[in-house]
Design a protein around this motif. Structure first.
Motif, mmCIF file in Angstrom:
data_model
loop_
_atom_site.group_PDB
_atom_site.id
_atom_site.type_symbol
_atom_site.label_atom_id
_atom_site.label_comp_id
_atom_site.label_asym_id
_atom_site.label_seq_id
_atom_site.Cartn_x
_atom_site.Cartn_y
_atom_site.Cartn_z
ATOM 1 N N SER A 80 42.722 14.277 69.220
ATOM 2 C CA SER A 80 43.796 14.318 69.707
ATOM 3 C C SER A 80 44.979 13.258 69.858
ATOM 4 O O SER A 80 45.556 13.782 68.576
ATOM 5 N N TYR A 81 44.624 12.555 69.509
ATOM 6 C CA TYR A 81 45.966 11.491 69.002
ATOM 7 C C TYR A 81 44.846 10.507 67.036
ATOM 8 O O TYR A 81 46.457 9.758 66.918
ATOM 9 N N LEU A 82 44.358 11.346 66.414
ATOM 10 C CA LEU A 82 44.091 10.825 65.487
ATOM 11 C C LEU A 82 43.926 12.120 64.736
ATOM 12 O O LEU A 82 44.552 11.128 63.620
ATOM 13 N N ARG A 83 43.972 13.231 64.585
ATOM 14 C CA ARG A 83 43.559 13.893 63.517
ATOM 15 C C ARG A 83 45.466 15.416 64.039
ATOM 16 O O ARG A 83 45.144 15.446 65.323
ATOM 17 N N GLU A 84 45.287 15.731 63.226
ATOM 18 C CA GLU A 84 46.291 16.798 63.287
ATOM 19 C C GLU A 84 45.481 18.127 63.500
ATOM 20 O O GLU A 84 44.403 18.367 63.151
ATOM 21 N N GLN A 85 46.076 18.591 64.997
ATOM 22 C CA GLN A 85 45.768 19.769 65.171
ATOM 23 C C GLN A 85 44.609 20.593 64.611
ATOM 24 O O GLN A 85 43.897 21.868 64.353
ATOM 25 N N ARG A 86 45.667 20.813 64.220
ATOM 26 C CA ARG A 86 45.513 22.397 63.063
ATOM 27 C C ARG A 86 45.185 22.677 61.958
ATOM 28 O O ARG A 86 44.658 23.275 61.423
ATOM 29 N N ASN A 87 44.779 21.022 61.556
ATOM 30 C CA ASN A 87 44.068 21.079 59.920
ATOM 31 C C ASN A 87 42.490 21.023 60.384
ATOM 32 O O ASN A 87 41.760 20.412 60.873
ATOM 33 N N ASN A 90 41.095 2.822 58.401
ATOM 34 C CA ASN A 90 41.334 3.656 59.571
ATOM 35 C C ASN A 90 41.122 3.162 60.812
ATOM 36 O O ASN A 90 41.864 2.732 61.519
ATOM 37 N N ILE A 91 40.297 2.204 61.010
ATOM 38 C CA ILE A 91 39.605 1.191 61.886
ATOM 39 C C ILE A 91 40.345 0.517 62.304
ATOM 40 O O ILE A 91 40.912 -0.096 63.428
ATOM 41 N N GLU A 92 41.066 -0.010 61.300
ATOM 42 C CA GLU A 92 42.395 -1.355 61.491
ATOM 43 C C GLU A 92 43.823 -1.160 62.510
ATOM 44 O O GLU A 92 44.299 -1.449 62.675
ATOM 45 N N GLU A 93 43.814 0.013 61.636
ATOM 46 C CA GLU A 93 45.243 1.007 62.260
ATOM 47 C C GLU A 93 45.221 1.284 63.542
ATOM 48 O O GLU A 93 45.778 1.070 64.260
ATOM 49 N N LEU A 94 43.636 1.856 64.144
ATOM 50 C CA LEU A 94 43.337 2.105 65.363
ATOM 51 C C LEU A 94 43.754 0.947 65.834
ATOM 52 O O LEU A 94 43.551 1.083 67.553
ATOM 53 N N LEU A 98 49.327 15.146 76.245
ATOM 54 C CA LEU A 98 48.764 13.418 75.705
ATOM 55 C C LEU A 98 48.857 12.669 76.990
ATOM 56 O O LEU A 98 49.668 12.058 78.483
ATOM 57 N N PHE A 99 47.769 12.107 78.059
ATOM 58 C CA PHE A 99 47.358 10.953 78.814
ATOM 59 C C PHE A 99 48.645 10.085 78.585
ATOM 60 O O PHE A 99 49.014 9.448 78.910
ATOM 61 N N CYS A 100 48.704 9.444 77.076
ATOM 62 C CA CYS A 100 49.333 7.950 76.591
ATOM 63 C C CYS A 100 50.265 8.599 75.074
ATOM 64 O O CYS A 100 50.250 8.629 74.383
ATOM 65 N N PHE A 104 50.908 6.276 72.535
ATOM 66 C CA PHE A 104 49.484 5.875 71.086
ATOM 67 C C PHE A 104 49.767 6.781 70.317
ATOM 68 O O PHE A 104 49.265 6.420 69.188
ATOM 69 N N TYR A 105 50.530 7.974 70.206
ATOM 70 C CA TYR A 105 50.208 9.329 69.171
ATOM 71 C C TYR A 105 51.432 8.681 67.676
ATOM 72 O O TYR A 105 52.575 8.059 68.189
ATOM 73 N N GLU A 106 51.236 8.827 66.953
ATOM 74 C CA GLU A 106 52.014 8.363 65.883
ATOM 75 C C GLU A 106 51.563 9.120 64.970
ATOM 76 O O GLU A 106 52.403 9.552 63.734
#
Length: 371
Positions: free
Chosen positions: A136-143, A332-336, A171-173, A176-178
């Motif tokens: 939920s923090y990484l993807r756009e839910q509607r895509n 993607n991993i490094e950004e996370l 969200l719990f946090c 963390f969401y961007e």
């Protein structure tokens, strides 16, 4: 305020329980809709929530399409867009749902067929998205992936995932969401800072025996290889063997290994392994402390303590010790990892060794601090 939440996994029921316990007060009401065919646990959890009277009413849903032949499934596909309320009503045990204007807001965490029927059954309600794990923090839910048939009926009816925009993202946090919904995030109360949520969750979700997670200072989180190239897969396995050998030599008696369900636990012998399969979110995380050390390639479980309850165990990401990922995945991993480090108060607790020798030194230093 009158709310309704759609759930089809145990984790979603966990999130819904935290939300309703922490947010639905002072006359607010919340109905729960549970797809019990998606998980064996769902019916048991729904019954437990009913006993606790956590929700105003609980509706049980069954997957009618799973019992249909190909012709009927195709007809249902068309009716999904033309008559979503009819489809949703047919899925509810008892065949009755509230009126179209019954709710002020409806909550979903994904865009499965039944979730979409749910949304379009109450067209006057605002739509909230709620957390469903790290994704939920990484993807756009509607895509989501849509077929040409889906796209045709979305255009024809004005209904479908691409037509939905949320009023809130729960969200719990939120820090963390961007993503694109950054300005409409709201924090979900968790079990560690909300007594009502803690009481409800402890009564609903079985707290398995996970005392080991507080007894062992080091936790190794297994992650199966997703390499399709045989040569690269073999190199990954050899790297993992080398890592296990390093761990055995330095902290072998102080580490608990949690293999991934798709891994063979024998790979980690002679280290102590936990194969009980207890829920990481509802059982294991509660046992962790700020001194716990979570070691993993880039496991979702390493992010959970901070996102779920604000805990900051030491995180050792070993992704750089494995054969290089393709450029897009590596970024993607490094950004996370960069994002989790950004929201950590003590940023030195997020560690990324660049060589096996450095990894060994880090383990030895942390072992001395743990003594």
């Amino acid at each position: 305020m009158k709310l309704a939440i759609f759930c089809n996994t145990p984790y979603q029921l966990f999130v819904a329980s935290c939300y309703v316990a922490g947010r639905c007060k002072n006359g607010d009401t919340c109905d729960l809709y549970v797809d019990i065919d998606n998980s064996k646990q769902n019916k048991e959890l729904a019954d437990a929530l009913a006993e606790q009277k956590a929700f105003s009413r609980i509706y049980i849903l069954r997957r009618i399409a799973s019992k249909q032949n190909t012709i009927k499934r195709n007809i249902s596909k068309v009716r999904s867009y033309l008559q979503p309320r009819w489809m949703f009503t047919e899925s509810v045990e008892g065949g009755k749902i509230p009126s179209e204007d019954a709710y002020d807001a409806v909550l979903i965490s994904h865009f499965g067929a039944m979730a979409l029927w749910f949304v379009y059954s109450f067209p006057k309600a605002k739509i909230y998205f709620y957390e469903d794990g790290l994704g939920s923090y990484l993807r756009e839910q509607r895509n989501i992936m849509t077929s040409s048939v889906d796209r045709f009926f979305q255009k024809l009816t004005g209904r479908g995932a691409e037509k939905i925009e949320p009023e809130k993202l729960l969200l719990f946090c939120p820090d963390f969401y961007e993503g694109r919904y950054k300005n409409c995030t709201e924090k979900i109360p968790n079990t560690y800072d909300n007594a009502d949520a803690e009481r409800l969750v402890s009564n609903i979700f079985v707290q398995n025996d996970t005392a080991e997670y507080s007894q062992y200072p080091f936790i190794y989180l297994g992650q199966p290889s997703d390499d399709h190239d045989n040569e690269r897969k073999q190199k990954t396995i050899e790297c993992e063997k080398q890592m296990v050998g390093c761990i055995e030599k330095t902290i072998g008696k102080d580490i608990l290994v949690r293999p991934h369900p798709r891994q063979d636990a024998k790979f980690y012998e002679p280290l102590k392994t936990d194969t009980k399969g207890s829920s990481w979110e509802t059982s294991c995380v509660a046992r962790l402390t700020e001194k716990s050390v979570l070691i993993g390639r880039y496991s979702t479980a390493q992010f959970t303590p901070k996102l779920l309850c604000g805990k900051e165990p030491v995180l050792i990401f070993t992704n750089s010790l494995y054969p290089p990922e393709d450029e897009e995945k590596r970024k993607n991993i490094e950004e996370l990892i960069s994002r989790i480090k950004r929201i950590y108060n003590d940023k030195e607790k997020v560690i990324c060794p660049q060589s096996m020798d450095e990894f060994e030194r880090i383990l030895m230093d942390l072992r001395e601090k743990a003594v």
